[in-house]
Design an enzyme around this catalytic site. Structure first.
Site, PDB file in Angstrom:
ATOM      1  CB  SER A  45     -60.628   8.423   9.996  1.00 49.66           C
ATOM      2  OG  SER A  45     -60.555   9.820  10.154  1.00 49.66           O
TER       3      SER A  45
ATOM      4  CB  THR B  20     -54.652   9.419  11.926  1.00 45.56           C
ATOM      5  OG1 THR B  20     -54.909   8.024  11.837  1.00 45.56           O
ATOM      6  CG2 THR B  20     -54.040   9.721  13.288  1.00 45.56           C
TER       7      THR B  20
ATOM      8  CB  THR C 149     -56.405   6.970  14.418  1.00 43.72           C
ATOM      9  OG1 THR C 149     -56.921   6.567  13.151  1.00 43.72           O
ATOM     10  CG2 THR C 149     -55.610   5.818  14.998  1.00 43.72           C
TER      11      THR C 149
ATOM     12  NE  ARG D 215     -53.317  -1.691  11.664  1.00 43.77           N
ATOM     13  CZ  ARG D 215     -53.228  -0.368  11.548  1.00 43.77           C
ATOM     14  NH1 ARG D 215     -54.012   0.416  12.243  1.00 43.77           N
ATOM     15  NH2 ARG D 215     -52.362   0.174  10.730  1.00 43.77           N
ATOM     16  CB  VAL D 216     -52.108  -1.771  17.765  1.00 41.24           C
ATOM     17  CG1 VAL D 216     -51.533  -0.429  18.205  1.00 41.24           C
ATOM     18  CG2 VAL D 216     -53.089  -2.302  18.803  1.00 41.24           C
ATOM     19  N   GLY D 217     -52.101   0.261  15.076  1.00 39.45           N
ATOM     20  CA  GLY D 217     -51.258   0.969  14.112  1.00 39.45           C
ATOM     21  C   GLY D 217     -50.164   1.776  14.788  1.00 39.45           C
ATOM     22  CG  ASP D 218     -48.925   5.185  12.608  1.00 40.32           C
ATOM     23  OD1 ASP D 218     -50.075   4.734  12.428  1.00 40.32           O
ATOM     24  OD2 ASP D 218     -48.552   6.285  12.169  1.00 40.32           O
TER      25      ASP D 218
ATOM     26  CB  THR E 195     -51.774  10.700   8.848  1.00 42.18           C
ATOM     27  OG1 THR E 195     -53.049  10.132   8.526  1.00 42.18           O
ATOM     28  CG2 THR E 195     -51.283  11.523   7.678  1.00 42.18           C
ATOM     29  N   GLY E 196     -51.461   7.748   7.792  1.00 42.45           N
ATOM     30  CA  GLY E 196     -51.276   6.790   6.698  1.00 42.45           C
ATOM     31  C   GLY E 196     -51.191   5.369   7.224  1.00 42.45           C
TER      32      GLY E 196
ATOM     33  N   GLY F 101     -50.070   2.626   9.086  1.00 42.42           N
ATOM     34  CA  GLY F 101     -49.242   2.624  10.281  1.00 42.42           C
ATOM     35  C   GLY F 101     -48.118   1.605  10.271  1.00 42.42           C
TER      36      GLY F 101
HETATM   37  C1  SD4 Z   1     -53.146   3.598  11.415  1.00 39.32           C
HETATM   38  N1  SD4 Z   1     -51.973   5.627  10.913  1.00 39.32           N
HETATM   39  O1  SD4 Z   1     -53.935   3.060  12.189  1.00 39.32           O
HETATM   40  C2  SD4 Z   1     -53.258   5.089  11.235  1.00 39.32           C
HETATM   41  C3  SD4 Z   1     -54.295   5.353  10.204  1.00 39.32           C
HETATM   42  C4  SD4 Z   1     -54.130   6.623   9.502  1.00 39.32           C
HETATM   43  O2  SD4 Z   1     -54.470   7.900   7.623  1.00 39.32           O
HETATM   44  O3  SD4 Z   1     -53.465   7.526   9.865  1.00 39.32           O
HETATM   45  N2  SD4 Z   1     -54.654   6.785   8.368  1.00 39.32           N
HETATM   46  O4  SD4 Z   1     -52.315   2.982  10.767  1.00 39.32           O
END
Ligand code: SD4
Length: 336
Positions: free
Chosen positions: A86, A196, A214, A224-227, A247-248, A250
């Site tokens: 990850s 992450t 991450t 795609r871009v997350g948080d 985490t999680g 995003g």
């Molecule tokens: C995302 N927050 O790219 C990251 C992924 C992540 O547990 O943290 N997953 O959205």
């Protein structure tokens, strides 16, 4: 994976028993309540693999080094670990089979740097730091981020390991090649497909910094871009108040600018766990139905050296390293 995360250990170091007697630790049999260790230095990081990352950060912190150097060194551990799917090398790819990394870093002076959708460079966090220190900008993305990294001397390499490639090819057989809401959250077999590393630390001078890195959600759409690389969403540091990371999924974190929210709630007087809980509740209030289907966890540290976490779902763990604690805790969560 989930069994491992459920494994909760509250083995405080020897002095802890004495300290608990003096009421300094909120000791709990379940381990759900983190021990409160006021003081510095201290480093906390998301998930079980945060423990090894903290150990690396600790080498710098215990010598009186800077929190910024500690968090960078710490998160480089999972970035370089090909078995961690990850983060960094060995990260699961997007739907096109491309490993794209997101990372950001922030220091005690509110200086920050970030890269998003960066390919071919293991240590995205160090590129983010270079953006912070060597450019007038905060964020570089995609080809521009890669070009900058190469100009800085970072080595280009293939980040897709045979294991991650084989799993992606298997995934392609069964899944339609189009975005489906929440399909990213769970892999066939029920294994969660994203983690992450977010890490925040306070050094002996009382200065705070944070880092987050991450490979993002597995099999995401390309681009795609997350948080995680978004200052304020995946990470925020305010040296007057505290620092938070997430985490999680995003998208849910970005919608509430989660880490900034946690820090602002701490500014208003909430302790770290209460601030993380309030941010989780903001996600739920915004869309109660959707919030049942996803995981988001927040982790925070305040200026007193107190830390805490809260998540939407069961399973979020975090690692702590201080002068008296080296452990992994199970975060409290909303949906039981
Ligand atoms: C995302 N927050 O790219 C990251 C992924 C992540 O547990 O943290 N997953 O959205």
């Amino acid at each position: 994976m989930s069994d491992r995360r459920r494994f909760v250990k509250l083995s405080l170091l020897t002095s802890a028993g004495l300290l608990a007697g003096k009421g300094l630790f909120a000791k709990s049999r379940t381990g759900f309540k983190p021990a409160v260790v006021k003081g510095k230095p201290v480093v906390i990081a998301t998930w079980d693999f945060g423990k090894a990352a903290n150990a690396e950060a600790w080498k710098i912190l215990e010598k009186g080094g800077r929190a910024l150097d500690a968090v960078e060194a710490g998160v480089k551990v999972p970035e370089a670990d090909p078995t961690n799917q990850s983060v960094g090398l060995g990260g699961r790819p997007d739907r096109d089979g491309r490993v794209t990394l997101d990372a950001c870093i922030m220091d005690e002076n509110s200086k920050c740097g970030s890269v998003a959708c960066l390919e071919h460079i293991v240590h995205a966090i160090s590129v983010a730091r270079a953006v912070m220190e060597k450019t007038p900008h905060v964020m570089l993305v995609g080809d521009g981020a890669l070009q900058f990294a190469l100009e800085c001397g970072f080595k280009k390499q293939n980040l897709l390991t045979p294991k991650s490639e084989a799993e992606w090819k298997d995934w392609l057989k069964e899944h339609k090649y189009k975005p489906v809401k929440n399909i990213e959250n769970v892999l066939p077999g029920g294994e969660k497909n994203h983690d992450t590393i977010g890490m925040v630390a306070m050094d002996t001078n009382g200065n705070m910094s944070g880092a987050c890195t991450t490979s993002g959600l597995s099999y995401k759409m390309h681009g795609r871009v997350g948080d995680s690389p978004i200052i304020g969403a995946g990470l925020y540091v305010d040296n007057e108040v505290g620092a938070a990371t997430s985490t999680g999924v995003g998208e849910e974190v970005i919608r509430i600018v989660g880490s900034h929210l946690v820090v602002e709630l701490m500014r208003q007087g909430l302790d770290p766990e209460a601030a993380c809980k309030a941010a989780v509740e903001r996600i739920i209030a915004r869309n109660p139905e959707a919030s049942k289907e996803v995981q988001v966890g927040f982790l925070a540290l305040n200026k007193k050296g107190e830390y805490g976490a809260y998540a939407l779902q069961d399973g979020f763990s975090y690692a702590v390293r201080s002068g008296s604690v080296e452990d992994i805790y199970h975060s409290k969560f909303h949906y039981h």
